[in-house]
Design a protein around this motif. Structure first.
Motif, short mmCIF file in Angstrom:
data_model
loop_
_atom_site.label_atom_id
_atom_site.label_comp_id
_atom_site.label_asym_id
_atom_site.label_seq_id
_atom_site.Cartn_x
_atom_site.Cartn_y
_atom_site.Cartn_z
N GLY A 106 0.82 -1.19 0.00
CA GLY A 106 0.00 0.00 0.00
C GLY A 106 0.85 1.24 0.00
N SER A 107 0.21 2.35 0.25
CA SER A 107 0.88 3.64 0.31
C SER A 107 0.94 4.13 1.74
N VAL A 108 2.10 4.64 2.11
CA VAL A 108 2.31 5.10 3.47
C VAL A 108 3.28 6.27 3.45
N GLN A 109 3.16 7.13 4.43
CA GLN A 109 4.10 8.23 4.55
C GLN A 109 5.40 7.76 5.17
N ALA A 110 6.47 8.48 4.87
CA ALA A 110 7.75 8.16 5.46
C ALA A 110 7.64 8.08 6.97
N GLY A 111 8.27 7.05 7.52
CA GLY A 111 8.19 6.80 8.94
C GLY A 111 7.10 5.84 9.34
N GLY A 112 6.21 5.52 8.41
CA GLY A 112 5.12 4.62 8.70
C GLY A 112 5.53 3.17 8.60
N SER A 113 4.54 2.29 8.77
CA SER A 113 4.78 0.86 8.79
C SER A 113 3.79 0.12 7.91
N LEU A 114 4.24 -1.01 7.40
CA LEU A 114 3.40 -1.95 6.69
C LEU A 114 3.84 -3.35 7.05
N ARG A 115 2.93 -4.29 6.98
CA ARG A 115 3.27 -5.69 7.15
C ARG A 115 2.85 -6.45 5.91
N LEU A 116 3.81 -7.03 5.23
CA LEU A 116 3.55 -7.86 4.08
C LEU A 116 3.38 -9.31 4.51
N SER A 117 2.48 -9.99 3.83
CA SER A 117 2.25 -11.40 4.08
C SER A 117 2.42 -12.17 2.78
N CYS A 118 2.91 -13.37 2.90
CA CYS A 118 3.06 -14.26 1.76
C CYS A 118 2.59 -15.64 2.17
N THR A 119 1.54 -16.10 1.52
CA THR A 119 1.02 -17.43 1.75
C THR A 119 1.41 -18.31 0.58
N ALA A 120 1.99 -19.45 0.88
CA ALA A 120 2.49 -20.34 -0.16
C ALA A 120 1.99 -21.76 0.07
N SER A 121 1.77 -22.46 -1.02
CA SER A 121 1.28 -23.83 -0.94
C SER A 121 1.74 -24.61 -2.15
N GLY A 122 1.60 -25.92 -2.06
CA GLY A 122 1.94 -26.78 -3.18
C GLY A 122 3.36 -27.31 -3.17
N PHE A 123 4.07 -27.10 -2.08
CA PHE A 123 5.43 -27.61 -1.91
C PHE A 123 5.70 -27.76 -0.43
#
Length: 120
Positions: free
Chosen positions: A10-27
């Motif tokens: 997403g979009s965030v101002q400098a100093g802000g935070s984000l949490r990325l998630s990655c869901t994986a399957s099939g291995f």
């Protein structure tokens, strides 16, 4: 069928935070080395962080102390908590699964990417 899917950009101002998630399957997720790459327009695809199946982590110098990678093997999910974001962090972030080396988009399995935009 192998599936790797990122979310949380997403979009965030400098100093802000984000949490990325990655869901994986099939291995075999539990034994898989996982990583996050990022690619900004006109720039190379850079490895940001990795986490091994037994939880060993690595970070590129530019994010050390600001980003934290983690994994939940029950949920087959890897996370990238990004704090104190900077405009230079702006990029498309890719989740890479089953890595055997640092080969952007040519090794393992890759998600479609999620856009992170940090404004000043």
């Amino acid at each position: 069928e192998v599936q790797v899917m990122e979310s949380g950009g997403g979009s965030v101002q400098a100093g802000g935070s984000l949490r990325l998630s990655c869901t994986a399957s099939g291995f075999n997720f539990n034994d898989s080395d996982m990583g996050w790459y990022r690619e900004a327009p006109g720039n190379e695809c850079d490895l940001v962080s990795t986490i091994s199946g037994d939880g060993i982590t690595w970070y590129t110098d530019s994010v050390q102390g600001r980003f934290t990678i983690s994994r939940d093997n029950v949920k087959n999910t890897v996370y990238l908590q990004m704090n104190r974001l900077k405009p230079d962090d702006t990029a498309v972030y890719y989740c890479a699964a089953a890595l055997t080396g640092d080969y952007c988009k040519s090794d393992g399995y890759w998600g479609q990417g999620t856009q992170v935009t940090v404004s000043s």
